[in-house]
Design a protein around this motif. Structure first.
Motif, PDB file in Angstrom:
ATOM      1  N   ILE A  87       1.198  13.163 -27.382  1.00 57.16           N
ATOM      2  CA  ILE A  87       0.680  14.570 -27.806  1.00 57.16           C
ATOM      3  C   ILE A  87       0.863  15.526 -26.682  1.00 57.16           C
ATOM      4  O   ILE A  87       1.432  16.584 -26.809  1.00 57.16           O
ATOM      5  N   GLN A  88       0.579  14.966 -25.403  1.00 54.18           N
ATOM      6  CA  GLN A  88       0.659  15.874 -24.369  1.00 54.18           C
ATOM      7  C   GLN A  88       2.196  16.028 -23.756  1.00 54.18           C
ATOM      8  O   GLN A  88       2.544  16.569 -22.858  1.00 54.18           O
ATOM      9  N   ARG A  89       2.931  14.880 -24.261  1.00 57.30           N
ATOM     10  CA  ARG A  89       4.488  14.690 -23.851  1.00 57.30           C
ATOM     11  C   ARG A  89       4.307  14.464 -22.416  1.00 57.30           C
ATOM     12  O   ARG A  89       5.117  15.207 -21.618  1.00 57.30           O
ATOM     13  N   VAL A  90       3.615  13.319 -21.622  1.00 51.57           N
ATOM     14  CA  VAL A  90       3.664  13.085 -20.518  1.00 51.57           C
ATOM     15  C   VAL A  90       3.368  11.568 -20.610  1.00 51.57           C
ATOM     16  O   VAL A  90       2.427  11.087 -21.074  1.00 51.57           O
ATOM     17  N   PHE A  91       4.235  10.764 -19.549  1.00 54.68           N
ATOM     18  CA  PHE A  91       3.705   9.412 -19.373  1.00 54.68           C
ATOM     19  C   PHE A  91       3.408   9.290 -18.032  1.00 54.68           C
ATOM     20  O   PHE A  91       3.937  10.058 -17.018  1.00 54.68           O
ATOM     21  N   THR A  92       2.365   8.426 -17.888  1.00 55.49           N
ATOM     22  CA  THR A  92       1.846   8.381 -16.417  1.00 55.49           C
ATOM     23  C   THR A  92       1.896   6.913 -15.749  1.00 55.49           C
ATOM     24  O   THR A  92       1.916   6.106 -16.639  1.00 55.49           O
ATOM     25  N   VAL A  93       2.245   6.995 -14.586  1.00 53.51           N
ATOM     26  CA  VAL A  93       2.483   5.527 -13.964  1.00 53.51           C
ATOM     27  C   VAL A  93       1.374   5.208 -12.934  1.00 53.51           C
ATOM     28  O   VAL A  93       0.820   6.316 -11.920  1.00 53.51           O
ATOM     29  N   THR A  94       0.565   4.254 -12.954  1.00 54.02           N
ATOM     30  CA  THR A  94      -0.439   4.062 -12.098  1.00 54.02           C
ATOM     31  C   THR A  94      -0.131   2.901 -11.141  1.00 54.02           C
ATOM     32  O   THR A  94       0.261   1.725 -11.612  1.00 54.02           O
ATOM     33  N   MET A  95      -0.113   2.972  -9.789  1.00 52.46           N
ATOM     34  CA  MET A  95       0.178   1.935  -8.850  1.00 52.46           C
ATOM     35  C   MET A  95      -1.135   1.481  -8.134  1.00 52.46           C
ATOM     36  O   MET A  95      -1.571   2.458  -7.596  1.00 52.46           O
ATOM     37  N   THR A  96      -1.445   0.239  -8.066  1.00 55.42           N
ATOM     38  CA  THR A  96      -2.828  -0.103  -7.412  1.00 55.42           C
ATOM     39  C   THR A  96      -2.354  -1.140  -6.235  1.00 55.42           C
ATOM     40  O   THR A  96      -1.263  -1.463  -6.320  1.00 55.42           O
ATOM     41  N   ASP A  97      -3.422  -1.371  -5.276  1.00 56.10           N
ATOM     42  CA  ASP A  97      -3.331  -2.199  -4.385  1.00 56.10           C
ATOM     43  C   ASP A  97      -2.028  -2.102  -3.387  1.00 56.10           C
ATOM     44  O   ASP A  97      -1.309  -2.836  -3.069  1.00 56.10           O
ATOM     45  N   LEU A  98      -1.644  -0.875  -3.073  1.00 59.73           N
ATOM     46  CA  LEU A  98      -0.501  -0.440  -2.421  1.00 59.73           C
ATOM     47  C   LEU A  98      -0.349  -0.845  -0.914  1.00 59.73           C
ATOM     48  O   LEU A  98      -1.794  -1.092  -0.240  1.00 59.73           O
ATOM     49  N   THR A  99       0.884  -1.343  -0.555  1.00 64.01           N
ATOM     50  CA  THR A  99       0.874  -1.866   0.998  1.00 64.01           C
ATOM     51  C   THR A  99       2.438  -1.080   1.259  1.00 64.01           C
ATOM     52  O   THR A  99       3.119  -0.478   0.473  1.00 64.01           O
ATOM     53  N   SER A 100       2.578  -1.626   2.616  1.00 65.72           N
ATOM     54  CA  SER A 100       3.633  -0.698   3.215  1.00 65.72           C
ATOM     55  C   SER A 100       5.250  -1.092   2.434  1.00 65.72           C
ATOM     56  O   SER A 100       6.152  -0.555   2.282  1.00 65.72           O
ATOM     57  N   ALA A 101       5.397  -2.392   1.652  1.00 63.43           N
ATOM     58  CA  ALA A 101       6.306  -2.780   0.945  1.00 63.43           C
ATOM     59  C   ALA A 101       6.692  -1.766  -0.110  1.00 63.43           C
ATOM     60  O   ALA A 101       7.739  -1.910  -0.839  1.00 63.43           O
ATOM     61  N   ASP A 102       5.411  -1.093  -0.771  1.00 64.17           N
ATOM     62  CA  ASP A 102       5.847  -0.129  -1.782  1.00 64.17           C
ATOM     63  C   ASP A 102       6.095   1.154  -1.443  1.00 64.17           C
ATOM     64  O   ASP A 102       6.570   1.929  -2.396  1.00 64.17           O
ATOM     65  N   SER A 103       6.358   1.452  -0.131  1.00 67.25           N
ATOM     66  CA  SER A 103       6.952   2.654   0.321  1.00 67.25           C
ATOM     67  C   SER A 103       8.508   2.852   0.111  1.00 67.25           C
ATOM     68  O   SER A 103       9.288   1.998   0.643  1.00 67.25           O
ATOM     69  N   ASP A 104       8.763   3.708  -0.786  1.00 67.37           N
ATOM     70  CA  ASP A 104      10.034   3.837  -1.084  1.00 67.37           C
ATOM     71  C   ASP A 104      10.305   5.213  -1.924  1.00 67.37           C
ATOM     72  O   ASP A 104       9.400   5.625  -2.421  1.00 67.37           O
ATOM     73  N   TYR A 105      11.818   5.280  -2.437  1.00 69.68           N
ATOM     74  CA  TYR A 105      11.876   6.239  -3.414  1.00 69.68           C
ATOM     75  C   TYR A 105      11.868   5.764  -4.829  1.00 69.68           C
ATOM     76  O   TYR A 105      12.111   4.311  -4.975  1.00 69.68           O
ATOM     77  N   TYR A 106      11.304   6.586  -5.854  1.00 67.93           N
ATOM     78  CA  TYR A 106      11.074   6.276  -7.333  1.00 67.93           C
ATOM     79  C   TYR A 106      11.662   7.179  -8.009  1.00 67.93           C
ATOM     80  O   TYR A 106      11.905   8.567  -7.727  1.00 67.93           O
ATOM     81  N   TRP A 107      11.973   6.941  -9.228  1.00 67.60           N
ATOM     82  CA  TRP A 107      12.394   7.906 -10.293  1.00 67.60           C
ATOM     83  C   TRP A 107      11.671   7.429 -11.549  1.00 67.60           C
ATOM     84  O   TRP A 107      11.397   6.252 -11.955  1.00 67.60           O
ATOM     85  N   CYS A 108      11.346   8.440 -12.278  1.00 63.37           N
ATOM     86  CA  CYS A 108      10.786   8.664 -13.382  1.00 63.37           C
ATOM     87  C   CYS A 108      11.938   9.100 -14.583  1.00 63.37           C
ATOM     88  O   CYS A 108      12.463  10.103 -14.219  1.00 63.37           O
ATOM     89  N   ALA A 109      11.844   8.376 -15.829  1.00 68.06           N
ATOM     90  CA  ALA A 109      13.227   8.824 -16.477  1.00 68.06           C
ATOM     91  C   ALA A 109      12.850   8.244 -18.018  1.00 68.06           C
ATOM     92  O   ALA A 109      12.132   7.531 -18.286  1.00 68.06           O
ATOM     93  N   VAL A 110      13.765   8.644 -18.618  1.00 63.02           N
ATOM     94  CA  VAL A 110      13.937   8.228 -20.328  1.00 63.02           C
ATOM     95  C   VAL A 110      15.027   7.798 -20.474  1.00 63.02           C
ATOM     96  O   VAL A 110      16.041   8.025 -20.106  1.00 63.02           O
ATOM     97  N   GLU A 111      15.036   6.534 -21.202  1.00 63.81           N
ATOM     98  CA  GLU A 111      16.188   5.624 -21.549  1.00 63.81           C
ATOM     99  C   GLU A 111      16.906   6.346 -22.959  1.00 63.81           C
ATOM    100  O   GLU A 111      16.088   6.136 -23.937  1.00 63.81           O
TER     101      GLU A 111
END
Length: 333
Positions: A87-111
């Motif tokens: 309805i709102q035309r938005v997808f959300t990504v939730t990342m939990t229990d983050l550590t230094s290994a999760d530090s990086d570049y990320y992309w959100c995209a449509v296939e």
């Protein structure tokens, strides 16, 4: 939304339209910092024509070589989840229990099948022990016509702004979505620098995702707007119909007002019909009691008459009683 910026530090007062152009969220890398072992929810808005396509979140600096971290058509792991609001035309990504290994570049995209995928936004996520910009709550709720306050804590320096996706950011004053707002910079009781955003005169259309921005860092915040005084509206409806047996129910929603269905209620099953039955009961009860009382009086009266007649019949008649003529005087000599 009208926003007024009050700057107490010349280092954070902007003098250029940095991030202020529409489309900034599409073409500019967004920097996020998150507390170690913490969590974050990131929104990705997309166009109407991509509603029924698969959306995904991938990790890596190079687009062509990034690795899937979450997809809307399958479960990828336990630390990262994805949710699509059609309805709102938005997808959300939730990342939990983050550590230094999760530090990086990320992309959100449509296939897109058999065609190049659509890149929506690129982020750089840094997991650190002391984030330069953060909020204690990413979800803030307000009431229609009321206000909502967002507190963004920061330690970095740079320009300060309050933004909404698809709308130019606000620096000093202006409108943003229709709600009246105010930005204030201060120190809290813990000596933390805090950017306080107060949005007042909220409307249902003000619900959505916003961004606190200080310098090069941003943090997303979701504003939820509930219908104005839903409980009061339900109570008022009950008073109008005067039918406690058929109260109206109200639902809280961020996408529309409460609908009062009492105006379209069928007469045979609605509150007016029930009220008529209640009034009829009130009138019938004393009427029945009066009839019972009258019947009791009539029965008692008939019994009394019958008893009187029987007593008269039982009394004997004496015809031999001597008769004394009052006009005859007996003299004794």
């Amino acid at each position: 939304m009208y926003v007024q910026v009050e700057c107490t530090d010349v280092q954070v007062c902007p003098n250029a339209l940095h991030m202020g152009l529409k489309g900034w969220f599409k073409f500019t890398l967004i920097y996020l910092e998150v507390q170690s072992r913490g969590s974050i929810t990131i929104p990705c808005h997309y166009d109407q024509k991509y509603i029924h396509y698969v959306k995904y979140w991938c990790k890596g600096f190079y687009w062509n070589f990034c690795n899937y971290a979450a997809r809307t058509d399958k479960t990828m792991g336990t630390k990262t989840s994805i949710s699509d609001d059609l309805i709102q035309r938005v997808f959300t990504v939730t990342m939990t229990d983050l550590t230094s290994a999760d530090s990086d570049y990320y992309w959100c995209a449509v296939e897109i099948n058999n065609k190049p995928d659509i890149r929506i936004q690129q982020y750089y996520l840094s997991v650190t022990g002391a984030p330069g910009l953060y909020v204690e709550q990413q979800q803030v709720t307000g009431v229609e016509g009321g206000s909502a306050t967002v507190c963004c804590y920061y330690s970095n320096t740079g320009y300060v702004a309050w933004c909404r996706v698809g709308v130019p950011c606000v620096w000093y004053s202006g409108t943003l979505g229709g709600a009246l707002g105010r930005i204030n910079l201060a120190m809290d009781a813990k000596n933390r620098k805090v950017l306080t955003v107060t949005m007042s005169d909220l409307k249902m259309e003000d619900a959505g995702w916003y961004w606190c921005s200080v310098g090069d860092l941003q943090i997303p915040v979701q504003i939820t707007v509930k219908p104005h005084s839903a409980t009061t509206l339900s109570t008022t409806t009950n008073h109008k119909t005067q039918s406690p047996d058929n109260p109206q129910t109200s639902s809280s929603s961020t996408s529309g007002p409460v609908v009062n269905t009492s105006h379209h209620t069928d007469r045979s099953s609605g509150p007016i019909y029930h009220q008529w039955l209640d009034d009829l009961k009130i009138l019938l009860i004393p009427l029945v009691m009066l009839l019972v009382l009258i019947a009791g009086v009539l029965v008692a009266w008939k019994m009394w008459r019958k008893h009187g007649n029987n007593k008269a019949n039982d009394q004997p008649t004496n015809t031999a009683v001597g008769y004394v003529n009052p006009f005859i005087h007996i003299y004794t000599i």
